[in-house]
Motif scaffolding. Structure first.
Motif, PDB file in Angstrom:
ATOM      1  N   GLU A  40      53.871  38.294  24.993  1.00  0.00           N
ATOM      2  CA  GLU A  40      52.557  38.692  24.472  1.00  0.00           C
ATOM      3  C   GLU A  40      51.784  39.492  25.516  1.00  0.00           C
ATOM      4  O   GLU A  40      51.020  40.394  25.172  1.00  0.00           O
ATOM      5  N   TYR A  41      51.965  39.142  26.780  1.00  0.00           N
ATOM      6  CA  TYR A  41      51.311  39.831  27.893  1.00  0.00           C
ATOM      7  C   TYR A  41      52.345  40.525  28.757  1.00  0.00           C
ATOM      8  O   TYR A  41      53.435  39.995  28.981  1.00  0.00           O
ATOM      9  N   GLY A  42      51.980  41.678  29.274  1.00  0.00           N
ATOM     10  CA  GLY A  42      52.739  42.330  30.329  1.00  0.00           C
ATOM     11  C   GLY A  42      52.106  41.939  31.652  1.00  0.00           C
ATOM     12  O   GLY A  42      51.215  41.082  31.709  1.00  0.00           O
ATOM     13  N   TYR A  43      52.528  42.587  32.726  1.00  0.00           N
ATOM     14  CA  TYR A  43      51.990  42.265  34.041  1.00  0.00           C
ATOM     15  C   TYR A  43      50.490  42.545  34.145  1.00  0.00           C
ATOM     16  O   TYR A  43      49.748  41.753  34.722  1.00  0.00           O
ATOM     17  N   VAL A  44      50.029  43.660  33.595  1.00  0.00           N
ATOM     18  CA  VAL A  44      48.597  43.993  33.696  1.00  0.00           C
ATOM     19  C   VAL A  44      47.756  42.915  33.026  1.00  0.00           C
ATOM     20  O   VAL A  44      46.790  42.415  33.613  1.00  0.00           O
ATOM     21  N   GLU A  45      48.120  42.549  31.810  1.00  0.00           N
ATOM     22  CA  GLU A  45      47.354  41.522  31.106  1.00  0.00           C
ATOM     23  C   GLU A  45      47.421  40.192  31.848  1.00  0.00           C
ATOM     24  O   GLU A  45      46.423  39.482  31.938  1.00  0.00           O
ATOM     25  N   PHE A  46      48.587  39.891  32.384  1.00  0.00           N
ATOM     26  CA  PHE A  46      48.738  38.629  33.105  1.00  0.00           C
ATOM     27  C   PHE A  46      47.795  38.562  34.305  1.00  0.00           C
ATOM     28  O   PHE A  46      47.019  37.627  34.429  1.00  0.00           O
ATOM     29  N   ASP A  60      39.855  40.868  40.116  1.00  0.00           N
ATOM     30  CA  ASP A  60      39.182  41.653  41.165  1.00  0.00           C
ATOM     31  C   ASP A  60      40.145  42.020  42.291  1.00  0.00           C
ATOM     32  O   ASP A  60      40.124  43.136  42.802  1.00  0.00           O
ATOM     33  N   GLU A  61      40.991  41.058  42.693  1.00  0.00           N
ATOM     34  CA  GLU A  61      41.967  41.317  43.753  1.00  0.00           C
ATOM     35  C   GLU A  61      42.939  42.417  43.347  1.00  0.00           C
ATOM     36  O   GLU A  61      43.312  43.256  44.168  1.00  0.00           O
ATOM     37  N   TYR A  62      43.342  42.417  42.088  1.00  0.00           N
ATOM     38  CA  TYR A  62      44.258  43.448  41.595  1.00  0.00           C
ATOM     39  C   TYR A  62      43.607  44.829  41.680  1.00  0.00           C
ATOM     40  O   TYR A  62      44.211  45.776  42.162  1.00  0.00           O
ATOM     41  N   TYR A  63      42.366  44.936  41.227  1.00  0.00           N
ATOM     42  CA  TYR A  63      41.685  46.233  41.273  1.00  0.00           C
ATOM     43  C   TYR A  63      41.495  46.699  42.713  1.00  0.00           C
ATOM     44  O   TYR A  63      41.677  47.872  43.031  1.00  0.00           O
ATOM     45  N   GLU A  64      41.169  45.782  43.612  1.00  0.00           N
ATOM     46  CA  GLU A  64      41.021  46.130  45.031  1.00  0.00           C
ATOM     47  C   GLU A  64      42.371  46.533  45.636  1.00  0.00           C
ATOM     48  O   GLU A  64      42.448  47.454  46.449  1.00  0.00           O
ATOM     49  N   TYR A  65      43.419  45.840  45.252  1.00  0.00           N
ATOM     50  CA  TYR A  65      44.775  46.154  45.706  1.00  0.00           C
ATOM     51  C   TYR A  65      45.138  47.584  45.318  1.00  0.00           C
ATOM     52  O   TYR A  65      45.656  48.353  46.133  1.00  0.00           O
ATOM     53  N   CYS A  66      44.847  47.946  44.082  1.00  0.00           N
ATOM     54  CA  CYS A  66      45.149  49.303  43.614  1.00  0.00           C
ATOM     55  C   CYS A  66      44.360  50.343  44.405  1.00  0.00           C
ATOM     56  O   CYS A  66      44.911  51.381  44.797  1.00  0.00           O
ATOM     57  N   LYS A  67      43.095  50.057  44.643  1.00  0.00           N
ATOM     58  CA  LYS A  67      42.274  50.995  45.420  1.00  0.00           C
ATOM     59  C   LYS A  67      42.808  51.128  46.846  1.00  0.00           C
ATOM     60  O   LYS A  67      42.949  52.232  47.358  1.00  0.00           O
ATOM     61  N   LYS A  68      43.095  49.995  47.459  1.00  0.00           N
ATOM     62  CA  LYS A  68      43.569  49.986  48.844  1.00  0.00           C
ATOM     63  C   LYS A  68      44.873  50.754  49.014  1.00  0.00           C
ATOM     64  O   LYS A  68      45.076  51.459  50.001  1.00  0.00           O
ATOM     65  N   ARG A 104      47.688  53.573  40.654  1.00  0.00           N
ATOM     66  CA  ARG A 104      47.092  53.568  39.320  1.00  0.00           C
ATOM     67  C   ARG A 104      47.234  52.172  38.731  1.00  0.00           C
ATOM     68  O   ARG A 104      48.217  51.480  38.982  1.00  0.00           O
ATOM     69  N   TYR A 105      46.253  51.808  37.917  1.00  0.00           N
ATOM     70  CA  TYR A 105      46.359  50.548  37.190  1.00  0.00           C
ATOM     71  C   TYR A 105      47.483  50.692  36.171  1.00  0.00           C
ATOM     72  O   TYR A 105      47.538  51.667  35.443  1.00  0.00           O
ATOM     73  N   GLY A 106      48.376  49.747  36.134  1.00  0.00           N
ATOM     74  CA  GLY A 106      49.472  49.803  35.175  1.00  0.00           C
ATOM     75  C   GLY A 106      50.515  48.751  35.471  1.00  0.00           C
ATOM     76  O   GLY A 106      50.380  47.962  36.416  1.00  0.00           O
ATOM     77  N   GLU A 107      51.550  48.739  34.670  1.00  0.00           N
ATOM     78  CA  GLU A 107      52.597  47.717  34.786  1.00  0.00           C
ATOM     79  C   GLU A 107      53.246  47.676  36.171  1.00  0.00           C
ATOM     80  O   GLU A 107      53.448  46.601  36.718  1.00  0.00           O
ATOM     81  N   GLU A 108      53.582  48.833  36.719  1.00  0.00           N
ATOM     82  CA  GLU A 108      54.271  48.840  38.022  1.00  0.00           C
ATOM     83  C   GLU A 108      53.382  48.301  39.134  1.00  0.00           C
ATOM     84  O   GLU A 108      53.829  47.498  39.953  1.00  0.00           O
ATOM     85  N   SER A 109      52.131  48.740  39.190  1.00  0.00           N
ATOM     86  CA  SER A 109      51.244  48.257  40.249  1.00  0.00           C
ATOM     87  C   SER A 109      50.917  46.785  40.044  1.00  0.00           C
ATOM     88  O   SER A 109      50.817  46.026  41.013  1.00  0.00           O
ATOM     89  N   ALA A 110      50.764  46.347  38.797  1.00  0.00           N
ATOM     90  CA  ALA A 110      50.490  44.938  38.527  1.00  0.00           C
ATOM     91  C   ALA A 110      51.695  44.077  38.904  1.00  0.00           C
ATOM     92  O   ALA A 110      51.536  42.983  39.458  1.00  0.00           O
ATOM     93  N   LYS A 111      52.885  44.572  38.642  1.00  0.00           N
ATOM     94  CA  LYS A 111      54.113  43.847  39.013  1.00  0.00           C
ATOM     95  C   LYS A 111      54.218  43.734  40.535  1.00  0.00           C
ATOM     96  O   LYS A 111      54.511  42.667  41.066  1.00  0.00           O
ATOM     97  N   GLN A 112      53.943  44.820  41.237  1.00  0.00           N
ATOM     98  CA  GLN A 112      53.977  44.830  42.696  1.00  0.00           C
ATOM     99  C   GLN A 112      52.919  43.872  43.251  1.00  0.00           C
ATOM    100  O   GLN A 112      53.190  43.087  44.165  1.00  0.00           O
ATOM    101  N   PHE A 113      51.711  43.920  42.696  1.00  0.00           N
ATOM    102  CA  PHE A 113      50.630  43.028  43.120  1.00  0.00           C
ATOM    103  C   PHE A 113      51.040  41.572  42.924  1.00  0.00           C
ATOM    104  O   PHE A 113      50.877  40.746  43.821  1.00  0.00           O
TER     105      PHE A 113
END
Length: 74
Positions: free
Chosen positions: A20-26, A36-44, A48-57
């Protein structure tokens, strides 16, 4: 991009495992702090926000947690 509803970790894991959820939703529905940590991680890391960056995070977050547990920090 704030998420309106956050779920318990168990509920988010169930939604992720059921597909039902992918990495971003999770990572954005577990908690406000995780979101918040995910968004900061992407900025740092200039990602881009998305499945690959969410999976890496998520992978890096789990590795840090495992190290903390091994060191008795959790």
């Amino acid at each position: 991009m704030a998420t309106e509803k956050h779920y318990s970790e168990e509920e988010a894991i169930e939604k992720f495992q059921s597909g039902e959820y992918g990495y971003v939703e999770f990572v954005t529905h577990v908690s406000k702090d995780c979101e918040d940590e995910y968004y900061e991680y992407c900025k740092k890391h200039n990602l881009r926000y998305g499945e690959e960056s969410a999976k890496q995070f998520d992978r890096e977050r789990n590795e840090l947690l495992m190290r903390a547990e091994e060191n008795g920090d959790v």
